[in-house]
Every structure is written in C-alpha cells, then in structure tokens.
Design an enzyme around this catalytic site. Structure first.
Site, PDB file in Angstrom:
ATOM      1  CB  SER A  61      -1.143   0.115   1.178  1.00 43.71           C
ATOM      2  OG  SER A  61      -1.802  -1.200   0.842  1.00 43.71           O
ATOM      3  CG  HIS A  66       0.493  15.541   3.027  1.00 46.66           C
ATOM      4  ND1 HIS A  66       0.915  15.587   1.627  1.00 46.66           N
ATOM      5  CD2 HIS A  66      -0.320  14.554   2.902  1.00 46.66           C
ATOM      6  CE1 HIS A  66       0.330  14.753   0.932  1.00 46.66           C
ATOM      7  NE2 HIS A  66      -0.561  14.070   1.553  1.00 46.66           N
ATOM      8  CB  CYS A  81      -2.184  -5.027   2.675  1.00 50.37           C
ATOM      9  SG  CYS A  81      -1.590  -5.014   1.087  1.00 50.37           S
TER      10      CYS A  81
END
Lengths: 114, 114
Positions: A61, A66, A81
């Site tokens: 994944s 940010h 995952c």
C-alpha cells in the site's frame, strides 16, 4: 475481524524539521524498513514558500507525509496490507525525525471482509 | 472548527474494473479535475496476480486508489487542503468508474487548528 489492510493516521504537532526534504525522505525510508514493506517508488516534493509532501508507494500500500511548517504540523498516513506488517512500527521513526510535542494516532481497519 | 485539510476515506465494495490500470488512471485524472486540484504527479502500479495502486500527488495533498479485485474492494483516499477544494466531488467519479454495489464514505478533518 479480518481486514484487507491497516491504515494508521498520525497527527503530529509541535514538530521540528518539517521543511526538510531530506528528513522527509529519510523518515519514509526508515518507515519502509521498520514496517518491513517492499518499496516500489519514493518521491518527495518541496512547496513554496514552505512545506513538503513525501510518498512511498510499497507493494503493501503506501506511506504519505505532508508537512505544514507554519503550523508545526505533519499529517502522516501509513497503510499496510498483509498480516505480517505492523504500521505501528512507523511511530518511533516519526518521533525521532520530527520530534513532535504531541502525537495523535488512529488506526483504521480498511476493507473489513469478515 | 478550522482544519488544514479534509481527508475523505472511501470504502467501495462490489466493484467492477478493479484490475484495469487504465480505469484507475482515468479515475485519478477525473478526480483531480472534479476537485479542482493541481496535479504534480500521477502513477499507476499493477500487481501480480491482480490489483492496482494509483496515486495522484497534488499541490493540495493526494489521491490514492488501491484495488483488491479478489474482494471486489477498493480503498480510496482523497486528501485536499485549501478552503475552495471539496474532496466530496470525487464520489460521483468513483461511482462511475468502479460501479460499486456499496460505498462507505468517511470524512476526517486533518490538522485541526482551532
């Protein structure tokens, strides 16, 4: 409860190093190692006047950072995952690199299949 | 309540087109347009035997699509910052491209600053 993935949502406040593309890249690489995931691509984008976005796409994944230096704030997502993977392993890494005064951690089970 | 960003978390079930890199790319491009965000980079990764990850990095944060065709499931995140942006504009786009039987939408306020 079985789910396809675990999505960790981190809110970091009172951080240092938020405008450093090097720190963001290093944090991404160390999260990849700590979570034992397979890196496909890593990119870091600086913004004007301040702020950095960094993304690591992994087979399991993604990891996304940010930063908003003007608020001392970073939004970090660690989505893995595979049952062997533990996204919580990212937490000490981000503590070390961004030295938050306060950190909020939420974990979501994504894709609950039974 | 003022927040730095809005993070939409979408869980799609009973979907079509989940193994199509073209559909994932097209959905990302149309979400970018629908949300009126500024595209910095768009990448799509196919997996073996099935599954696709697609990421659009935008100035206003990111859009991420992970698909698991074996479960008919897609995990989609739309994270936007800036008051003019509405991540909810992504919902009709993903409905059109992946035709989910069921869709769950959660919105998180990221970086609540007061």
């Amino acid at each position: 409860m079985k789910s396809v993935g675990r999505h960790l949502i981190l809110e970091l406040w009172g951080c240092k190093n938020l405008n450093s593309t090097e720190k963001v890249e290093q944090a991404l690489r160390e999260i990849v190692d700590a979570c034992d995931v397979n890196l496909l691509d890593l990119r870091v984008y600086p913004f004007t006047p301040v702020g950095v976005t960094g993304v690591a796409v992994v087979s399991e994944s993604h990891i996304m950072i940010h930063t908003w230096p003007e608020y001392g704030y970073a939004a970090i997502d660690v989505f893995t995952c595979g049952e062997r993977r533990d996204p919580m392993a990212a937490v000490p890494v981000v503590r070390e690199h961004f030295v938050p005064e306060r950190i909020q951690v939420m974990e979501m089970a994504r894709g609950i299949v039974g």
